[in-house]
Design an enzyme around this catalytic site. Structure first.
Site, short mmCIF file in Angstrom:
data_model
loop_
_atom_site.label_atom_id
_atom_site.label_comp_id
_atom_site.label_asym_id
_atom_site.label_seq_id
_atom_site.Cartn_x
_atom_site.Cartn_y
_atom_site.Cartn_z
N ARG A 161 39.55 36.55 -32.26
CA ARG A 161 40.16 36.75 -33.58
C ARG A 161 41.52 36.07 -33.64
O ARG A 161 42.37 36.29 -32.77
CB ARG A 161 40.31 38.25 -33.84
CG ARG A 161 41.20 38.62 -34.99
CD ARG A 161 40.46 38.55 -36.30
NE ARG A 161 41.36 38.70 -37.42
CZ ARG A 161 41.55 39.83 -38.08
NH1 ARG A 161 40.89 40.90 -37.74
NH2 ARG A 161 42.37 39.87 -39.11
N ARG B 181 36.97 35.68 -40.15
CA ARG B 181 37.30 36.21 -38.84
C ARG B 181 36.06 36.48 -38.01
O ARG B 181 35.02 36.87 -38.55
CB ARG B 181 38.18 37.44 -38.94
CG ARG B 181 37.62 38.70 -39.50
CD ARG B 181 37.80 38.88 -41.00
NE ARG B 181 39.12 38.61 -41.53
CZ ARG B 181 40.04 39.54 -41.77
NH1 ARG B 181 39.80 40.79 -41.51
NH2 ARG B 181 41.19 39.20 -42.28
N ASP C 206 36.52 41.94 -37.16
CA ASP C 206 37.52 42.75 -37.85
C ASP C 206 37.18 44.21 -37.59
O ASP C 206 36.09 44.67 -37.94
CB ASP C 206 37.48 42.46 -39.36
CG ASP C 206 38.58 43.18 -40.12
OD1 ASP C 206 39.66 43.40 -39.55
OD2 ASP C 206 38.35 43.52 -41.29
N ASP D 27 38.59 48.03 -38.25
CA ASP D 27 39.56 48.82 -39.02
C ASP D 27 39.36 50.30 -38.75
O ASP D 27 38.22 50.77 -38.66
CB ASP D 27 39.36 48.60 -40.53
CG ASP D 27 39.80 47.23 -40.98
OD1 ASP D 27 40.78 46.71 -40.43
OD2 ASP D 27 39.16 46.69 -41.90
P1 AMP Z 1 43.44 43.00 -40.96
O1 AMP Z 1 43.90 41.58 -40.98
O2 AMP Z 1 42.75 43.43 -42.19
O3 AMP Z 1 42.65 43.36 -39.71
O4 AMP Z 1 44.76 43.90 -40.91
C1 AMP Z 1 45.41 44.12 -39.72
C2 AMP Z 1 46.77 44.76 -39.96
O5 AMP Z 1 46.64 45.93 -40.73
C3 AMP Z 1 47.41 45.11 -38.65
O6 AMP Z 1 48.69 44.57 -38.64
C4 AMP Z 1 47.47 46.63 -38.66
O7 AMP Z 1 48.69 47.08 -38.08
C5 AMP Z 1 47.40 46.96 -40.12
N1 AMP Z 1 46.74 48.22 -40.44
C6 AMP Z 1 47.24 49.20 -41.23
N2 AMP Z 1 46.37 50.21 -41.35
C7 AMP Z 1 45.27 49.88 -40.63
C8 AMP Z 1 44.03 50.53 -40.37
N3 AMP Z 1 43.74 51.72 -40.90
N4 AMP Z 1 43.13 49.90 -39.57
C9 AMP Z 1 43.42 48.68 -39.04
N5 AMP Z 1 44.56 48.01 -39.26
C10 AMP Z 1 45.49 48.60 -40.03
#
Ligand code: AMP
Length: 169
Positions: A90, A99, A102, A104
């Site tokens: 990633r 990506r 991912d 979350d």
């Molecule tokens: P993404 O690019 O969508 O994977 O977002 C990643 C960013 O979102 C990281 O910097 C995390 O610190 C932040 N983040 C905030 N809340 C969450 C969550 N519930 N799960 C994963 N990432 C989170």
């Protein structure tokens, strides 16, 4: 420090990929999660093909959800998920860009928290059918901490552009 086993929590995570054999990526992520010393992978949803959200044209996504039992604190769980993302190649260049993996955090028990690094429940989960449908597959009566039902939220946004991936048995 991880919580003692008696403080294990149930967490739901979102799992997605749209690059480099997405189905293989999400399955590989599940294997790594299952092997983690402080995470038990209790269940995974079926996998869905969904249209990409975000800038420009991107390949379709493979999305699903996992139910974990973990002794990790929320930020430690995020560390673990981000390490797995990195191990799958990633790159965090374009926000909402394509990506390989991912991961979350969607829900952790009835926790609500908003810190610069981690927001739980995931702030955009209620707008995404590719998140809500797999959650519903894992738990048909699942609710958000504020009492809203996942099945009701999915009824509102609908299941368009979402197709279950049929795998041979
Ligand atoms: P993404 O690019 O969508 O994977 O977002 C990643 C960013 O979102 C990281 O910097 C995390 O610190 C932040 N983040 C905030 N809340 C969450 C969550 N519930 N799960 C994963 N990432 C989170």
């Amino acid at each position: 420090m991880a919580n003692p086993k008696s403080l294990n929590v149930r967490a739901y995570i979102g799992i997605g990929s749209n690059l480099e054999q997405p189905l293989a990526q999400v399955k590989s992520a599940c294997k790594v999660l299952a092997a983690h010393p402080h995470i038990t992978l209790v269940d995974t949803s079926p996998w869905y093909q969904s249209k990409a959200v975000g800038p420009g044209s991107q390949p379709d996504y493979v999305n699903g959800a996992g139910l974990l039992n973990t002794a990790l604190a929320p930020e430690e769980l995020l560390d673990a998920l981000q390490a797995i993302e990195l191990a799958h190649g990633r790159e965090r260049s374009v926000r909402w860009g394509a990506r390989t993996l991912d991961l979350d955090i969607l829900l952790i028990e009835t926790l609500t928290q908003q810190t610069p690094r981690l927001t739980v429940p995931h702030p955009r989960m209620t707008e995404r059918n590719f998140v809500l449908q797999p959650l519903l597959d894992l738990n048909p009566t699942l609710q958000l901490p504020d009492g809203r039902h996942i099945d009701h939220l999915l009824n509102i946004i609908g299941t368009q552009d979402l197709a279950v991936i049929k795998e041979g048995h």
